[in-house]
Design a protein around this motif. Structure first.
Motif, PDB file in Angstrom:
ATOM      1  N   HIS A  78     -11.236 -23.099 -53.368  1.00 11.21           N
ATOM      2  CA  HIS A  78     -10.612 -23.243 -54.682  1.00 11.21           C
ATOM      3  C   HIS A  78      -9.362 -24.117 -54.585  1.00 11.21           C
ATOM      4  O   HIS A  78      -8.248 -23.652 -54.833  1.00 11.21           O
TER       5      HIS A  78
ATOM      6  N   THR B  73      -6.355 -26.979 -55.007  1.00  9.13           N
ATOM      7  CA  THR B  73      -5.572 -27.590 -56.078  1.00  9.13           C
ATOM      8  C   THR B  73      -5.902 -29.084 -56.091  1.00  9.13           C
ATOM      9  O   THR B  73      -6.492 -29.601 -55.129  1.00  9.13           O
TER      10      THR B  73
ATOM     11  N   ARG C  55      -6.101 -24.196 -59.797  1.00  7.24           N
ATOM     12  CA  ARG C  55      -7.107 -24.348 -58.749  1.00  7.24           C
ATOM     13  C   ARG C  55      -8.453 -24.599 -59.392  1.00  7.24           C
ATOM     14  O   ARG C  55      -8.673 -24.256 -60.551  1.00  7.24           O
TER      15      ARG C  55
END
Ligand code: ZN
Ligand code: MN
Length: 144
Positions: free
Chosen positions: A36, A38, A82
């Motif tokens: 997940h 950024t 995210r």
């Protein structure tokens, strides 16, 4: 379950999005990554291969993927969103020390949605649930 790259590419094509090497790289990175990431993490992971790429490019492509229904954004109230390419129903455990987000499956909490609708009169579209704690790696680090 994460979507297969070929299938994701077909969906993008059907929305009229032109494929570029950067776009391809960002999408396949997201589909392979279980972390997940950024936008900044995606940028850093691909910067060597695409020196001319900017974080803004990553953001713009993520926006495209979200509009095409391939990726979902997990907002946390700041700019540390995210991105998750696993569109199946699942829940997240978040490590309060390193920020890691791990998937887990659980029977969808539709009862909560019904209760919310009954108590508030809202038309409910969905929900997001996450549990907080310390991941395996971080708890190991603490006991050493
Ligand atoms: Zn951790
Ligand atoms: Mn996930």
């Amino acid at each position: 379950m994460t979507m297969h790259l070929d299938h994701a590419l077909d969906i993008l094509k059907s929305t009229g999005v032109r494929m570029t090497p950067q776009r391809y790289a960002i999408l396949s990175y997201l589909l392979e990554s279980m972390t997940h990431p950024t936008a900044d993490e995606i940028y850093k992971a691909l910067a060597d291969r695409f020196p001319s790429m900017s974080v803004a490019t990553v953001y713009n492509n993520l926006k495209l993927f979200i509009e095409a229904g391939l990726v979902r954004e997990l907002k946390y109230g700041d700019d540390s969103s995210r991105f998750d390419a696993d569109m199946s129903e699942h829940y997240h455990a978040i490590c309060e020390q390193c920020g890691k987000i791990e998937d887990f499956d659980y029977t969808p909490l539709t009862a909560v949605e019904h209760a919310a609708a009954a108590h508030t009169g809202f038309k409910i579209f969905g929900h997001r649930m996450e549990v907080y704690g310390v991941c395996r790696d971080c708890s190991k680090a603490v006991t050493h």
